[in-house]
Design a protein around this motif. Structure first.
Motif, PDB file in Angstrom:
ATOM      1  N   PHE A 134      32.366  59.088 -15.913  1.00  0.00           N
ATOM      2  CA  PHE A 134      32.090  57.929 -15.064  1.00  0.00           C
ATOM      3  C   PHE A 134      32.880  57.924 -13.761  1.00  0.00           C
ATOM      4  O   PHE A 134      32.374  57.414 -12.760  1.00  0.00           O
ATOM      5  CB  PHE A 134      32.277  56.615 -15.827  1.00  0.00           C
ATOM      6  CG  PHE A 134      30.997  56.115 -16.422  1.00  0.00           C
ATOM      7  CD1 PHE A 134      30.031  55.500 -15.635  1.00  0.00           C
ATOM      8  CD2 PHE A 134      30.742  56.275 -17.772  1.00  0.00           C
ATOM      9  CE1 PHE A 134      28.834  55.053 -16.179  1.00  0.00           C
ATOM     10  CE2 PHE A 134      29.557  55.831 -18.330  1.00  0.00           C
ATOM     11  CZ  PHE A 134      28.601  55.218 -17.531  1.00  0.00           C
ATOM     12  N   PRO A 135      34.101  58.483 -13.698  1.00  0.00           N
ATOM     13  CA  PRO A 135      34.786  58.522 -12.396  1.00  0.00           C
ATOM     14  C   PRO A 135      34.010  59.308 -11.328  1.00  0.00           C
ATOM     15  O   PRO A 135      34.234  59.115 -10.140  1.00  0.00           O
ATOM     16  CB  PRO A 135      36.125  59.203 -12.714  1.00  0.00           C
ATOM     17  CG  PRO A 135      36.375  58.850 -14.139  1.00  0.00           C
ATOM     18  CD  PRO A 135      35.010  58.864 -14.777  1.00  0.00           C
ATOM     19  N   GLU A 136      33.090  60.169 -11.736  1.00  0.00           N
ATOM     20  CA  GLU A 136      32.258  60.926 -10.796  1.00  0.00           C
ATOM     21  C   GLU A 136      31.152  60.058 -10.198  1.00  0.00           C
ATOM     22  O   GLU A 136      30.484  60.469  -9.257  1.00  0.00           O
ATOM     23  CB  GLU A 136      31.637  62.138 -11.491  1.00  0.00           C
ATOM     24  CG  GLU A 136      32.656  63.108 -12.059  1.00  0.00           C
ATOM     25  CD  GLU A 136      32.044  64.108 -13.030  1.00  0.00           C
ATOM     26  OE1 GLU A 136      30.815  64.343 -12.963  1.00  0.00           O
ATOM     27  OE2 GLU A 136      32.796  64.623 -13.851  1.00  0.00           O
ATOM     28  N   GLY A 137      30.908  58.884 -10.788  1.00  0.00           N
ATOM     29  CA  GLY A 137      29.870  57.989 -10.308  1.00  0.00           C
ATOM     30  C   GLY A 137      28.993  57.500 -11.450  1.00  0.00           C
ATOM     31  O   GLY A 137      29.070  57.999 -12.579  1.00  0.00           O
ATOM     32  N   LEU A 138      28.149  56.531 -11.139  1.00  0.00           N
ATOM     33  CA  LEU A 138      27.269  55.940 -12.147  1.00  0.00           C
ATOM     34  C   LEU A 138      26.260  56.956 -12.692  1.00  0.00           C
ATOM     35  O   LEU A 138      26.065  57.051 -13.905  1.00  0.00           O
ATOM     36  CB  LEU A 138      26.525  54.738 -11.556  1.00  0.00           C
ATOM     37  CG  LEU A 138      25.563  54.019 -12.499  1.00  0.00           C
ATOM     38  CD1 LEU A 138      26.335  53.337 -13.623  1.00  0.00           C
ATOM     39  CD2 LEU A 138      24.729  53.000 -11.736  1.00  0.00           C
ATOM     40  N   VAL A 139      25.627  57.702 -11.807  1.00  0.00           N
ATOM     41  CA  VAL A 139      24.603  58.661 -12.242  1.00  0.00           C
ATOM     42  C   VAL A 139      25.203  59.729 -13.158  1.00  0.00           C
ATOM     43  O   VAL A 139      24.708  59.937 -14.273  1.00  0.00           O
ATOM     44  CB  VAL A 139      23.856  59.284 -11.037  1.00  0.00           C
ATOM     45  CG1 VAL A 139      22.917  60.388 -11.483  1.00  0.00           C
ATOM     46  CG2 VAL A 139      23.072  58.206 -10.295  1.00  0.00           C
ATOM     47  N   PRO A 140      26.276  60.418 -12.758  1.00  0.00           N
ATOM     48  CA  PRO A 140      26.870  61.397 -13.679  1.00  0.00           C
ATOM     49  C   PRO A 140      27.438  60.738 -14.934  1.00  0.00           C
ATOM     50  O   PRO A 140      27.397  61.325 -16.016  1.00  0.00           O
ATOM     51  CB  PRO A 140      27.983  62.066 -12.874  1.00  0.00           C
ATOM     52  CG  PRO A 140      27.764  61.694 -11.473  1.00  0.00           C
ATOM     53  CD  PRO A 140      26.930  60.458 -11.450  1.00  0.00           C
ATOM     54  N   GLY A 141      27.960  59.528 -14.800  1.00  0.00           N
ATOM     55  CA  GLY A 141      28.515  58.836 -15.963  1.00  0.00           C
ATOM     56  C   GLY A 141      27.482  58.607 -17.042  1.00  0.00           C
ATOM     57  O   GLY A 141      27.754  58.800 -18.226  1.00  0.00           O
ATOM     58  N   ILE A 142      26.294  58.208 -16.621  1.00  0.00           N
ATOM     59  CA  ILE A 142      25.233  57.958 -17.608  1.00  0.00           C
ATOM     60  C   ILE A 142      24.537  59.251 -17.998  1.00  0.00           C
ATOM     61  O   ILE A 142      24.398  59.555 -19.185  1.00  0.00           O
ATOM     62  CB  ILE A 142      24.216  56.920 -17.068  1.00  0.00           C
ATOM     63  CG1 ILE A 142      24.903  55.554 -16.946  1.00  0.00           C
ATOM     64  CG2 ILE A 142      22.987  56.835 -17.980  1.00  0.00           C
ATOM     65  CD1 ILE A 142      24.081  54.483 -16.270  1.00  0.00           C
ATOM     66  N   SER A 143      24.086  60.028 -16.998  1.00  0.00           N
ATOM     67  CA  SER A 143      23.276  61.214 -17.328  1.00  0.00           C
ATOM     68  C   SER A 143      24.095  62.310 -18.001  1.00  0.00           C
ATOM     69  O   SER A 143      23.684  62.866 -19.011  1.00  0.00           O
ATOM     70  CB  SER A 143      22.562  61.745 -16.091  1.00  0.00           C
ATOM     71  OG  SER A 143      23.492  62.194 -15.133  1.00  0.00           O
ATOM     72  N   ALA A 144      25.258  62.630 -17.453  1.00  0.00           N
ATOM     73  CA  ALA A 144      26.093  63.673 -18.069  1.00  0.00           C
ATOM     74  C   ALA A 144      26.973  63.078 -19.160  1.00  0.00           C
ATOM     75  O   ALA A 144      27.089  63.642 -20.243  1.00  0.00           O
ATOM     76  CB  ALA A 144      26.957  64.353 -17.005  1.00  0.00           C
ATOM     77  N   GLY A 145      27.594  61.936 -18.869  1.00  0.00           N
ATOM     78  CA  GLY A 145      28.553  61.354 -19.791  1.00  0.00           C
ATOM     79  C   GLY A 145      27.954  60.811 -21.067  1.00  0.00           C
ATOM     80  O   GLY A 145      28.295  61.273 -22.159  1.00  0.00           O
ATOM     81  N   ILE A 146      27.073  59.859 -20.952  1.00  0.00           N
ATOM     82  CA  ILE A 146      26.515  59.232 -22.152  1.00  0.00           C
ATOM     83  C   ILE A 146      25.482  60.135 -22.813  1.00  0.00           C
ATOM     84  O   ILE A 146      25.558  60.407 -24.015  1.00  0.00           O
ATOM     85  CB  ILE A 146      25.909  57.850 -21.827  1.00  0.00           C
ATOM     86  CG1 ILE A 146      27.022  56.886 -21.404  1.00  0.00           C
ATOM     87  CG2 ILE A 146      25.144  57.300 -23.033  1.00  0.00           C
ATOM     88  CD1 ILE A 146      26.534  55.536 -20.924  1.00  0.00           C
ATOM     89  N   ILE A 147      24.517  60.614 -22.043  1.00  0.00           N
ATOM     90  CA  ILE A 147      23.442  61.413 -22.642  1.00  0.00           C
ATOM     91  C   ILE A 147      23.964  62.781 -23.090  1.00  0.00           C
ATOM     92  O   ILE A 147      23.796  63.170 -24.246  1.00  0.00           O
ATOM     93  CB  ILE A 147      22.242  61.539 -21.686  1.00  0.00           C
ATOM     94  CG1 ILE A 147      21.620  60.158 -21.474  1.00  0.00           C
ATOM     95  CG2 ILE A 147      21.209  62.532 -22.234  1.00  0.00           C
ATOM     96  CD1 ILE A 147      20.599  60.065 -20.377  1.00  0.00           C
ATOM     97  N   GLY A 148      24.605  63.510 -22.177  1.00  0.00           N
ATOM     98  CA  GLY A 148      25.179  64.797 -22.563  1.00  0.00           C
ATOM     99  C   GLY A 148      26.212  64.638 -23.666  1.00  0.00           C
ATOM    100  O   GLY A 148      26.244  65.406 -24.626  1.00  0.00           O
ATOM    101  N   GLY A 149      27.056  63.618 -23.535  1.00  0.00           N
ATOM    102  CA  GLY A 149      28.079  63.366 -24.552  1.00  0.00           C
ATOM    103  C   GLY A 149      27.492  63.120 -25.921  1.00  0.00           C
ATOM    104  O   GLY A 149      28.033  63.580 -26.935  1.00  0.00           O
ATOM    105  N   PHE A 150      26.378  62.396 -25.979  1.00  0.00           N
ATOM    106  CA  PHE A 150      25.724  62.175 -27.269  1.00  0.00           C
ATOM    107  C   PHE A 150      25.242  63.500 -27.864  1.00  0.00           C
ATOM    108  O   PHE A 150      25.489  63.798 -29.037  1.00  0.00           O
ATOM    109  CB  PHE A 150      24.534  61.214 -27.143  1.00  0.00           C
ATOM    110  CG  PHE A 150      23.701  61.204 -28.387  1.00  0.00           C
ATOM    111  CD1 PHE A 150      24.114  60.507 -29.505  1.00  0.00           C
ATOM    112  CD2 PHE A 150      22.530  61.948 -28.466  1.00  0.00           C
ATOM    113  CE1 PHE A 150      23.373  60.542 -30.684  1.00  0.00           C
ATOM    114  CE2 PHE A 150      21.785  61.991 -29.626  1.00  0.00           C
ATOM    115  CZ  PHE A 150      22.202  61.275 -30.742  1.00  0.00           C
ATOM    116  N   TYR A 151      24.542  64.295 -27.072  1.00  0.00           N
ATOM    117  CA  TYR A 151      24.003  65.558 -27.582  1.00  0.00           C
ATOM    118  C   TYR A 151      25.133  66.490 -28.048  1.00  0.00           C
ATOM    119  O   TYR A 151      25.021  67.129 -29.094  1.00  0.00           O
ATOM    120  CB  TYR A 151      23.163  66.266 -26.525  1.00  0.00           C
ATOM    121  CG  TYR A 151      21.735  65.776 -26.468  1.00  0.00           C
ATOM    122  CD1 TYR A 151      20.765  66.299 -27.320  1.00  0.00           C
ATOM    123  CD2 TYR A 151      21.351  64.794 -25.564  1.00  0.00           C
ATOM    124  CE1 TYR A 151      19.454  65.859 -27.265  1.00  0.00           C
ATOM    125  CE2 TYR A 151      20.033  64.351 -25.501  1.00  0.00           C
ATOM    126  CZ  TYR A 151      19.090  64.876 -26.360  1.00  0.00           C
ATOM    127  OH  TYR A 151      17.790  64.437 -26.311  1.00  0.00           O
TER     128      TYR A 151
END
Length: 164
Positions: A105-122
């Protein structure tokens, strides 16, 4: 929610390499679709720090360096702790996802959700599933899934930013 559960249940019987490429590709597609939707709403794109790096440095960092480090720090360690405390696989995945997202999330909202939450889940799902079989398999499979994910995303980001 039942279809999501059934979808991920089908992954549990896959062999390691089949699992890796499927999770790598699917996580990337879902992340990029979320990113595209978020960019269309909020107008935020690739983090500025990434745009400044040469492609070779991005390749080394995103495909070779980040996946094993993040797997150890954000999947292996937290899932080890949750397993030690007798937490369920769902709890293992949830804790891992939250930590992974917090780092993105420190990288921004888009990376926080797309990479952080979605990638993190996978990646949390990958590690937690394979950890029931072997510590070594969980490490290398999650790292490879993450590398595939980052590799595809990097190629697509480079292509689309050169078209813009």
């Amino acid at each position: 929610m039942t279809w999501i559960r059934k979808h991920f249940q089908r992954y549990l019987d896959r062999r390691p390499w089949d699992f890796c490429w499927r999770i790598g590709v699917e996580s990337t597609v879902v992340s990029l679709l979320a990113a595209a939707l978020l960019v269309s709403i909020f107008g935020e794109g690739t983090p500025r720090e990434l745009q400044k790096l040469p492609i070779g440095a991005l390749f080394v960092f995103l495909i070779i360096v980040a996946p094993p480090i993040e797997t150890l720090a954000l999947q292996a360690f937290p899932i080890f702790i949750v397993r030690l405390l007798k937490g369920s696989i769902r709890t293992q995945i949830l804790i891992s996802t939250v930590l992974f997202a917090a780092c993105h999330f420190p990288e921004g909202l888009v990376p926080g959700i797309s990479a952080g939450i979605i990638g993190g889940f996978y990646f949390g799902f990958s590690y937690a599933h394979w950890r029931t079989k072997s510590r070594w398999k969980s490490l290398w499979i999650t790292t490879v899934c993450h590398g595939i994910h980052n590799g595809i995303a990097l190629i697509l980001i480079v292509i689309f930013e050169n078209l813009a």
